[in-house]
Write a protein that holds these residues in place. Structure first.
Motif, short mmCIF file in Angstrom:
data_model
loop_
_atom_site.label_atom_id
_atom_site.label_comp_id
_atom_site.label_asym_id
_atom_site.label_seq_id
_atom_site.Cartn_x
_atom_site.Cartn_y
_atom_site.Cartn_z
N UNK A 1 75.56 -9.94 -39.30
CA UNK A 1 75.59 -8.61 -39.18
C UNK A 1 75.15 -8.23 -37.73
N UNK A 2 74.13 -8.85 -37.15
CA UNK A 2 73.49 -8.23 -35.90
C UNK A 2 74.71 -8.68 -34.58
N UNK A 3 75.39 -9.94 -34.97
CA UNK A 3 76.32 -10.39 -34.12
C UNK A 3 77.42 -9.25 -33.81
N UNK A 4 77.84 -8.85 -35.16
CA UNK A 4 79.08 -8.12 -35.41
C UNK A 4 78.71 -6.84 -34.72
N UNK A 5 77.44 -6.28 -35.01
CA UNK A 5 76.91 -4.90 -34.23
C UNK A 5 77.14 -5.21 -32.79
N UNK A 6 76.58 -6.20 -32.16
CA UNK A 6 76.51 -6.43 -30.78
C UNK A 6 77.85 -6.19 -30.18
N UNK A 7 78.66 -7.11 -30.68
CA UNK A 7 79.94 -7.12 -30.32
C UNK A 7 80.69 -5.71 -30.36
N UNK A 8 80.52 -4.99 -31.27
CA UNK A 8 81.28 -3.75 -31.34
C UNK A 8 80.73 -2.62 -30.55
N UNK A 9 79.43 -2.86 -30.33
CA UNK A 9 79.00 -2.02 -29.29
C UNK A 9 79.33 -2.29 -27.88
N UNK A 10 79.25 -3.44 -27.60
CA UNK A 10 79.70 -4.11 -26.30
C UNK A 10 81.10 -3.61 -25.97
N UNK A 11 81.96 -3.78 -27.08
CA UNK A 11 83.68 -3.20 -27.19
C UNK A 11 83.64 -1.73 -26.76
N UNK A 12 82.99 -1.14 -27.51
CA UNK A 12 82.89 0.55 -27.44
C UNK A 12 82.19 0.92 -25.84
N UNK A 13 81.24 0.41 -25.62
CA UNK A 13 80.57 0.55 -24.32
C UNK A 13 81.57 0.24 -22.90
N UNK A 14 82.37 -0.74 -23.22
CA UNK A 14 83.13 -1.11 -21.85
C UNK A 14 84.45 -0.49 -22.07
N UNK A 15 85.04 -0.24 -23.19
CA UNK A 15 86.05 0.62 -23.16
C UNK A 15 85.81 2.03 -22.94
N UNK B 1 78.26 -8.95 -24.72
CA UNK B 1 77.34 -9.34 -25.85
C UNK B 1 76.71 -10.65 -25.96
N UNK B 2 76.95 -11.52 -24.74
CA UNK B 2 76.55 -12.65 -24.55
C UNK B 2 76.74 -13.85 -25.44
N UNK B 3 77.96 -13.79 -25.87
CA UNK B 3 78.41 -14.77 -26.87
C UNK B 3 79.78 -15.29 -26.35
N UNK B 4 80.26 -16.39 -26.84
CA UNK B 4 81.65 -17.03 -26.38
C UNK B 4 82.48 -16.21 -26.86
N UNK B 5 83.88 -16.42 -26.36
CA UNK B 5 85.17 -15.85 -26.86
C UNK B 5 85.18 -16.45 -28.15
N UNK B 6 85.12 -17.47 -28.50
CA UNK B 6 85.28 -18.07 -29.80
C UNK B 6 84.38 -17.37 -30.76
N UNK B 7 83.28 -16.96 -30.57
CA UNK B 7 82.63 -16.10 -31.46
C UNK B 7 82.93 -15.15 -31.62
N UNK B 8 83.43 -14.40 -30.56
CA UNK B 8 84.19 -12.95 -30.99
C UNK B 8 85.44 -13.48 -31.81
N UNK B 9 86.21 -14.24 -31.61
CA UNK B 9 87.33 -14.70 -32.62
C UNK B 9 86.91 -14.84 -34.02
N UNK B 10 85.58 -15.47 -34.27
CA UNK B 10 85.50 -15.68 -35.65
C UNK B 10 85.07 -14.36 -36.39
N UNK B 11 85.05 -13.29 -35.61
CA UNK B 11 84.63 -12.02 -36.32
C UNK B 11 85.60 -11.02 -36.05
N UNK B 12 86.28 -11.01 -35.15
CA UNK B 12 87.27 -9.87 -35.01
C UNK B 12 88.68 -10.50 -34.30
N UNK B 13 89.96 -9.85 -34.90
CA UNK B 13 91.08 -10.34 -34.28
C UNK B 13 91.33 -9.77 -33.04
#
Length: 210
Positions: free
Chosen positions: A21-35, A52-64
């Protein structure tokens, strides 16, 4: 297995879920901030992952894609509203509890970002992005379902048998969305907290004709 080992094992799934859940939140907030800061079309999944300091593969594990990542913040925020509602004093009125829960999640302690016109304009442009609309609808449906469960628990009703918890959840979601949109389109002196308070005052009163 010793009791202490059982307790440790039982706690592991909760820890894993919390980390996810923390990773999901970090990725979501990073997306909002950049956009918001750089514009929808100027942000890539690679940039979001790096932010978010994660790999693209990690991003794809959570979001399309970035639309789903951004919409996830709405669901997460409403999940926290549901948690906060259940933590409010039992003797407090439902609408007072809902207002406190919503204010706690929708209004940050530091309002500097919401008062920054560049940020407000960026949020408006991001929310107007057609690619985001469908994901927001899906996130809102899931959010209302979770909020309805909390309202049912708080009021002693049932989400299957009674219409009340679903109705209140949908009204809270709609009222919150109206408040956010109104504050974003108004001048900088209009604070989201004040608009939310007005919205919930009207809802608690049964939406009387002005």
């Amino acid at each position: 297995m010793a009791p202490v080992d059982e307790a440790r094992t039982a706690g592991q799934p909760g820890l894993r879920e919390r980390k996810k859940r923390e990773t999901r939140v970090a990725l979501s907030q990073a997306a909002i901030r950049l956009c918001v800061l750089h514009g929808w079309g100027n942000v890539t999944v690679d940039q979001i992952a790096a932010e978010a300091d994660v790999s693209v593969r990690t991003f794809r594990n959570y979001f399309a894609g970035k639309a789903e990542a951004i919409a996830a913040s709405h669901l997460e925020r409403m999940l926290r509203v549901a948690d906060d509602l259940l933590a409010r004093p039992a003797g407090e009125g439902l609408w007072d509890s809902l207002l406190h829960a919503v204010l706690g999640q929708f209004v940050p302690p530091d309002n500097s970002a919401s008062q920054n016109e560049r940020w407000r304009q960026g949020v408006r442009l991001m929310l107007a992005e057609p690619a985001l609309a469908g994901e927001i609808v899906k996130a809102n449906a899931a959010a209302q379902q979770e909020l309805a469960r909390a309202i049912a628990q708080r009021t002693g009703t049932d989400t299957e048998r009674d219409v009340y918890p679903k109705l209140v959840a949908s009204v809270v979601a709609a009222g919150s969305a109206v408040a956010v949109e109104h504050s974003l389109r108004a001048d900088g002196s209009v604070q989201l907290g004040a608009v939310l308070a007005q919205v919930f005052e009207q809802l608690a009163a049964g939406l009387p004709v002005p």
